[in-house]
Design a protein around this motif. Structure first.
Motif, PDB file in Angstrom:
ATOM      1  N   LEU A 172      -4.934   6.605  -7.803  1.00 22.01           N
ATOM      2  CA  LEU A 172      -6.246   6.455  -7.168  1.00 22.01           C
ATOM      3  C   LEU A 172      -7.362   7.005  -8.057  1.00 22.01           C
ATOM      4  N   THR A 191      -5.319   0.916  -9.474  1.00 24.19           N
ATOM      5  CA  THR A 191      -4.706   0.823  -8.151  1.00 24.19           C
ATOM      6  C   THR A 191      -4.223  -0.592  -7.870  1.00 24.19           C
ATOM      7  N   TRP A 227       5.611  11.857  -4.919  1.00 24.07           N
ATOM      8  CA  TRP A 227       4.955  10.616  -4.497  1.00 24.07           C
ATOM      9  C   TRP A 227       3.485  10.861  -4.170  1.00 24.07           C
ATOM     10  N   SER A 238       0.816  -1.216   0.000  1.00 28.91           N
ATOM     11  CA  SER A 238       0.000   0.000   0.000  1.00 28.91           C
ATOM     12  C   SER A 238       0.849   1.266   0.000  1.00 28.91           C
ATOM     13  N   VAL A 239       2.193   1.106   0.086  1.00 29.47           N
ATOM     14  CA  VAL A 239       3.100   2.248  -0.063  1.00 29.47           C
ATOM     15  C   VAL A 239       4.128   1.897  -1.129  1.00 29.47           C
ATOM     16  N   ALA A 240       5.087   2.787  -1.357  1.00 32.82           N
ATOM     17  CA  ALA A 240       6.093   2.574  -2.393  1.00 32.82           C
ATOM     18  C   ALA A 240       6.851   1.265  -2.159  1.00 32.82           C
ATOM     19  N   ALA A 265       0.527   8.961  -6.216  1.00 29.46           N
ATOM     20  CA  ALA A 265      -0.528   8.181  -5.553  1.00 29.46           C
ATOM     21  C   ALA A 265      -1.914   8.711  -5.918  1.00 29.46           C
ATOM     22  N   THR A 288      -0.189  -1.712  -7.463  1.00 26.53           N
ATOM     23  CA  THR A 288       0.265  -2.338  -6.228  1.00 26.53           C
ATOM     24  C   THR A 288       0.792  -3.757  -6.472  1.00 26.53           C
TER      25      THR A 288
END
Length: 229
Positions: free
Chosen positions: A141, A148, A133, A20-22, A137, A152
Motif C-alpha cells: 500500500l 497495489t 501478512w 483484495s486479500v491473499a 500488505a 493484486t
C-alpha cells in the motif's frame, strides 16, 4: 490539496475487487465450510447469493456515477441523508474493518503454514505469520496505487490457476461426483444447508466494494467504479 493521480482502469478495479486479500484465501477459509453445509449444491448457493450482490453492485455503480468519491458509502450517506447519519455510519465502518482484521490475518497465517507443510503451528508462529501478512500488505500500500494494482493482478492469476487446478484434480480423482453430478437432484435439496452456505459465501466477497474507495484514482471515475465491483 492536490488531486489524486488517475491511474486505475476497469481491469485494475475489477482485480482489486476480486483479490483484495491473499490469493485463494477465500477458497481456503470458506470452501470446506461451504461444502460441509451444502454438499453438491454449493454452486447453486453461490448463484443465489450472487443475485443480491449483483443488485448491490448496480446500486454502487449508480452512486459512483453521481458521487465519485473515495469516501464511498460515508460520502454518499452524508450527501443524501445528512452528517449525523454519516458520522454514525463512519463509526460502524471503522469498527467493522478493525474487528475484521484478526479473523483475516490469523487464518491467513494458518493456511500459509499449511501450504509450507506445517499443519499445526503454535500461537507464536501464528502471530508471526499474521504480522508477516500485515507488513506485506502495508508495504504494498505504501508503494502506491500502481504497485497495489499489480500485486493484486498477480494474486488474481494465482487464484484462477489454483481453482482450475483443483477442479481438474478433483474431477480426475472423483469423476462426476466431484461436481455433484452423481447425486444432485432438485427434489432432495437441503435448503437449510444451502442457506448456511450462502451466508458463508457472502463473507468471501467482503471487500469487493474496494473499487468505490479507489474512484478518485480511476481514469473514468463515473463509469469504471461499480462496474469493477
Amino acid at each position: 490539496m492536490g488531486s489524486l493521480h488517475r491511474f486505475f482502469q476497469l481491469f485494475d478495479l475489477g482485480t482489486l475487487s476480486v483479490s483484495s486479500v491473499a490469493p485463494i484465501f477465500s477458497v481456503a477459509a470458506a470452501g470446506s465450510a461451504m461444502a460441509q453445509a451444502a454438499g453438491a449444491a454449493v454452486p447453486l448457493a453461490i448463484v443465489l447469493i450472487a443475485i443480491p450482490f449483483i443488485l448491490c453492485s448496480w446500486i454502487f455503480l449508480s452512486l459512483n456515477q453521481h458521487f465519485p468519491n473515495a469516501g464511498a458509502s460515508y460520502h454518499w450517506s452524508r450527501r443524501i441523508i445528512g452528517i449525523d447519519f454519516s458520522n454514525f455510519q463512519a463509526w460502524i465502518i471503522i469498527l467493522a474493518y478493525f474487528w475484521s482484521i484478526p479473523p483475516i490475518l490469523i487464518p491467513a497465517a494458518q493456511f500459509t503454514y499449511g501450504a509450507l507443510g506445517i499443519p499445526h503451528p503454535g500461537n507464536v508462529l501464528q502471530i508471526l505469520g499474521a504480522i508477516f501478512w500485515a507488513v506485506f500488505a502495508l508495504i504494498v500500500l505504501l508503494f502506491g496505487a500502481r504497485m497495489t494494482a499489480r500485486v493484486t493482478q498477480i494474486f488474481l492469476v494465482i487464484e484462477v490457476l489454483s481453482v482450475v487446478f483443483m477442479a481438474v484434480v478433483g474431477y480426475a480423482h472423483w469423476g462426476p461426483a466431484a461436481v455433484g453430478a452423481a447425486d444432485f437432484s432438485f427434489n432432495h435439496l437441503n435448503w437449510g444447508g444451502i442457506v448456511v452456505c450462502m451466508v458463508v459465501a457472502a463473507t468471501i466477497v467482503d471487500g469487493w466494494e474496494i473499487d468505490s474507495y479507489a474512484s478518485e484514482e480511476a481514469k473514468k471515475p463515473r463509469i469504471t467504479p461499480g462496474w469493477g465491483g
